[in-house]
Design a protein around this motif. Structure first.
Motif, PDB file in Angstrom:
ATOM      1  N   SER A 274       0.777  -1.217   0.001  1.00 31.92           N
ATOM      2  CA  SER A 274       0.142  -0.037  -0.027  1.00 31.92           C
ATOM      3  C   SER A 274       0.945   1.245   0.010  1.00 31.92           C
ATOM      4  CB  SER A 274      -0.928   0.049   1.239  1.00 31.92           C
ATOM      5  OG  SER A 274      -0.167   0.374   2.191  1.00 31.92           O
ATOM      6  N   SER A 275       2.276   1.084   0.106  1.00 30.99           N
ATOM      7  CA  SER A 275       3.051   2.219   0.168  1.00 30.99           C
ATOM      8  C   SER A 275       3.090   3.044  -1.310  1.00 30.99           C
ATOM      9  CB  SER A 275       4.482   1.867   0.482  1.00 30.99           C
ATOM     10  OG  SER A 275       4.614   1.144   1.629  1.00 30.99           O
ATOM     11  N   GLN A 277       0.372   3.419  -2.912  1.00 30.24           N
ATOM     12  CA  GLN A 277      -0.848   4.395  -2.956  1.00 30.24           C
ATOM     13  C   GLN A 277      -0.988   5.543  -1.783  1.00 30.24           C
ATOM     14  OE1 GLN A 277      -2.074   0.973  -2.832  1.00 30.24           O
ATOM     15  NE2 GLN A 277      -1.401   0.704  -5.175  1.00 30.24           N
ATOM     16  N   ASP A 278       0.238   5.418  -0.743  1.00 31.25           N
ATOM     17  CA  ASP A 278      -0.077   6.327   0.260  1.00 31.25           C
ATOM     18  C   ASP A 278       1.219   7.218   0.442  1.00 31.25           C
ATOM     19  OD1 ASP A 278       0.421   7.337   2.690  1.00 31.25           O
ATOM     20  OD2 ASP A 278      -1.037   5.599   3.553  1.00 31.25           O
ATOM     21  N   LYS A 281       3.442   6.851   3.338  1.00 31.03           N
ATOM     22  CA  LYS A 281       4.226   5.648   3.721  1.00 31.03           C
ATOM     23  C   LYS A 281       5.390   5.680   2.506  1.00 31.03           C
ATOM     24  CE  LYS A 281       0.639   2.696   5.331  1.00 31.03           C
ATOM     25  NZ  LYS A 281      -0.226   1.585   5.137  1.00 31.03           N
TER      26      LYS A 281
END
Ligand code: ATP
Length: 331
Positions: A274-275, A277-278, A281
């Motif tokens: 998910s890094s 999309q974030d 992160k």
């Protein structure tokens, strides 16, 4: 799975025992195992992650030495095959007094160029969370077809594809062919990393402004990175972009810094996909990768300089605390 499978060449660089000489002037050379995709696999493993290397070595003393280096560093060598008829690739590399790097390759052809699609360890490639590769394996058949097939297998099995073209102009028949072939697989990668030199080579423009970098952006991508040496890197994702400065260190030899950066970033991405999309992160992951590249630049050689996770975290902490100092001596 958190496995990073890296595909391509592993070879031995022969590096002069003294600095700042031409290849002809060098009095003697030492062996420095390398090859960007192999360095990336070892970088991931050093950081505690699962890593495998896929490629071909000569069935000779150097090839067996390199396979042992993979295993000793915790890299799965189940994708390594040996060629009975061709030698392990060698490269003589020097940093001349004028700062230019001089390469002389022994590949006529070398074993890495002779990997065939039938020799691919398909089961291993299918286990990859990330499948990483460069462009040197695209230069000559049969390795080129094996490379393209391996990308297909990995993608079908759900892996993220990661591409660091790692331009070595001397290995290509012409600049034009290098550009065309490097870009021929551009649309397949989820993650692409280029250096400033590669950005200029591929776009024809000597600038790292966003509009220039965006010429390399594709809607199929999840992340595009431009590494800027001691300046850190710029990143471009679908919904956000930015820059992350690196840490200030005493630079000794940047060999492998780019590979350390890629290995560290891929390690963080497989731990938390998910890094991508974030933004917060992602910036954390890039900071970690910058630190990993910075540490690698403080020591001679590529593989011996690759840090463990504890070393990276310790240095990040130390350098955050000391960020007002002009330069920090490591070691
Ligand atoms: P290579 O020379 O291995 O092909 P590259 O050109 O792809 O590498 P660099 O930009 O030299 O990669 O380095 C990769 C990353 O490592 C940089 O983005 C940065 O985070 C870190 N790094 C490299 N050199 C230094 C340095 N002298 N100080 C701080 N960080 C550095």
């Amino acid at each position: 799975s958190e496995l990073v499978v890296s595909f391509g060449e592993m070879l031995i660089d022969f590096v002069p025992t003294v600095a700042g000489v031409s290849l002809a002037e060098a009095p003697a050379f030492v062996k420095a195992p390398g090859g960007a995709p192999a360095n990336v696999a070892i970088a991931v493993a050093r950081l505690g992650g699962g890593a495998a290397f896929v490629g071909k070595l000569g069935d000779d003393e150097f090839g067996r030495m390199l396979a042992a280096i993979l295993r000793d560093n915790g890299v799965d060598d189940g994708g390594v095959v040996f060629d009975a008829g061709a030698r392990t690739a060698l490269a003589f590399v020097t940093l001349r007094a004028d700062g230019e790097r001089e390469f002389m390759f022994y590949r006529n052809p070398s074993a890495d160029m002779l990997l065939t699609h039938a020799e691919l360890n398909v089961e291993l490639i299918k286990r990859a969370a990330v499948f990483h590769y460069g462009s040197i394996s695209l230069i000559a058949e049969p390795c080129r077809s094996a490379h393209l097939r391996a990308m297909e297998i990995a993608k079908e099995a759900g892996a993220l594809l990661s591409y660091d073209p790692n331009l070595r102009e001397a290995l290509w028949p012409s600049r034009e062919e290098a550009r065309t072939k490097i870009l021929s697989i551009w649309d397949h990668a989820d993650i692409v990393k280029v250096s400033e030199v590669e950005l200029e080579f591929l776009t024809g423009i000597d600038s790292v402004e966003d509009d220039v970098v965006m010429k390399l952006w594709r809607p199929t991508m999840k992340l595009l990175l431009v590494t800027l040496g001691d300046q850190g890197c710029k990143y471009y994702a679908r919904d956000f972009r930015g820059a992350v400065p690196s840490y200030k260190v005493q630079q000794v030899d940047t060999t492998g810094a780019g590979d350390a950066f890629v290995g560290a970033l891929l390690r963080r991405i497989v731990q938390d996909p998910s890094s991508l999309q974030d933004q917060k992160k992602l910036e954390e992951a890039i900071k970690f990768a910058n630190a990993c590249g910075a540490i690698t630049a403080t020591k001679k050689g590529a593989i011996p300089s690759l840090p463990t996770e504890v070393e990276v975290l310790k240095l990040m902490e130390m350098l955050e605390a000391w960020k007002y100092c002009d330069a920090v001596m490591l070691l």
